[in-house]
Motif scaffolding. Structure first.
Motif, PDB file in Angstrom:
ATOM      1  N   SER A  50       0.748  -1.130   0.046  1.00  0.00           N
ATOM      2  CA  SER A  50       0.111  -0.125  -0.126  1.00  0.00           C
ATOM      3  C   SER A  50       0.871   1.193  -0.218  1.00  0.00           C
ATOM      4  N   ALA A  51       2.157   1.127   0.748  1.00  0.00           N
ATOM      5  CA  ALA A  51       2.947   2.284   0.737  1.00  0.00           C
ATOM      6  C   ALA A  51       3.478   2.706  -0.697  1.00  0.00           C
ATOM      7  N   VAL A  52       3.799   1.462  -1.226  1.00  0.00           N
ATOM      8  CA  VAL A  52       4.492   1.518  -2.539  1.00  0.00           C
ATOM      9  C   VAL A  52       3.251   2.053  -3.611  1.00  0.00           C
ATOM     10  N   ARG A  53       2.381   1.636  -3.355  1.00  0.00           N
ATOM     11  CA  ARG A  53       1.210   2.110  -4.292  1.00  0.00           C
ATOM     12  C   ARG A  53       0.858   3.808  -4.184  1.00  0.00           C
ATOM     13  N   ALA A  54       0.939   4.015  -2.835  1.00  0.00           N
ATOM     14  CA  ALA A  54       0.609   5.496  -2.690  1.00  0.00           C
ATOM     15  C   ALA A  54       1.785   6.241  -3.199  1.00  0.00           C
ATOM     16  N   ALA A  55       3.014   5.948  -2.974  1.00  0.00           N
ATOM     17  CA  ALA A  55       4.283   6.849  -3.282  1.00  0.00           C
ATOM     18  C   ALA A  55       4.079   6.891  -4.872  1.00  0.00           C
ATOM     19  N   LEU A  66       3.254   3.306 -10.946  1.00  0.00           N
ATOM     20  CA  LEU A  66       3.036   2.102 -10.944  1.00  0.00           C
ATOM     21  C   LEU A  66       3.439   1.294 -12.018  1.00  0.00           C
ATOM     22  N   ALA A  67       3.225   1.612 -13.268  1.00  0.00           N
ATOM     23  CA  ALA A  67       3.246   0.863 -14.309  1.00  0.00           C
ATOM     24  C   ALA A  67       4.930   0.828 -14.621  1.00  0.00           C
ATOM     25  N   HIS A  68       5.407   1.708 -14.472  1.00  0.00           N
ATOM     26  CA  HIS A  68       7.093   1.798 -14.830  1.00  0.00           C
ATOM     27  C   HIS A  68       7.617   0.724 -13.676  1.00  0.00           C
TER      28      HIS A  68
END
Length: 237
Positions: A50-55, A66-68
């Protein structure tokens, strides 16, 4: 620093189609809430994902989103299958966090991203035996894209950096879509300054003996990357 594609040209319609496909892929990646598979039995906790997606979901990210990340992870998996990683779990975590902090023009993005990765491992993956220093080192090395030679890095480091730079060796339409997305991210920078920085970066890459640091990516993508750079710079072979 990277830079914008030139508008127009005979391939503009095809490039627009590719760009639309890329935008659809990015939307699909953003909508897909499932964390990527990690090697070595490493389970990514939901709070970490979730933290990764938010960043990577912060406004203004036209390319470093996120696609990258998923594309870099696809390349990481490809290398894992064809070559193998010495520390695959650390490589995956470095890929997840390598652009977690991304403010165009700042010089501390990689340092702050590495610190976020360290914090995430300490908070959500304690006791996993992960090499936090290696994760941080891989992330910090991405600040030196275009200034490293193969002799400057180890095998895993070279492969990791090449996973991040593989877009340079994509087909012309995908390369141009990437180029436009980077330009959009640098929209606040005066166009003349941005164009000069972009050209200097591309010229440095083209002048290097090797664009890709690993034999694996060099054999597959070097020639096409040089074609893309020459086309953007308007120079012959």
């Amino acid at each position: 620093m990277t830079a914008p594609a030139r508008p127009g040209g005979a391939g503009a319609a095809g490039e627009a189609g590719e760009a639309g496909a890329a935008e659809e892929a990015r939307a699909a990646a953003d909508a897909d809430g499932a964390p990527p598979e990690a090697p070595g039995g490493l389970a990514l906790p939901e709070p970490l994902w979730s933290a990764v997606r938010a960043a990577y979901g912060e406004p203004g990210r036209a390319y470093h989103d996120l696609a990258h990340v998923r594309e870099v992870l696809r390349r990481v998996a490809e290398v894992g299958r064809d070559v193998g990683w010495r520390r695959p779990r650390e490589v995956v975590l470095a890929a997840l966090f390598h652009d977690a902090v991304y403010a165009p023009g700042r010089r501390d993005n990689e340092e702050r991203s590495a610190e976020l990765a360290r914090e995430a491992v300490a908070r959500w993956l304690p006791g996993e035996g992960l090499d936090e220093d290696l994760i941080a080192r891989l992330i910090l090395l991405t600040a030196r894209h275009g200034s490293l030679a193969p002799a400057d890095v180890g095998e895993d480091e070279a492969l990791f950096l090449d996973c991040d730079m593989a877009i340079l060796g994509s087909d012309a339409a995908a390369f141009d879509a990437y180029d436009r997305a980077i330009a959009a991210e640098y929209g606040a920078v005066p166009p003349e300054r941005y164009a000069a920085g972009r050209r200097a970066f591309f010229e440095r890459l083209l002048a290097a003996e090797h664009i890709f640091l690993s034999p694996y990516f060099r054999e597959r993508l070097e020639a096409r990357a040089r074609d893309n750079l020459r086309r953007k710079l308007g120079v012959g072979s």
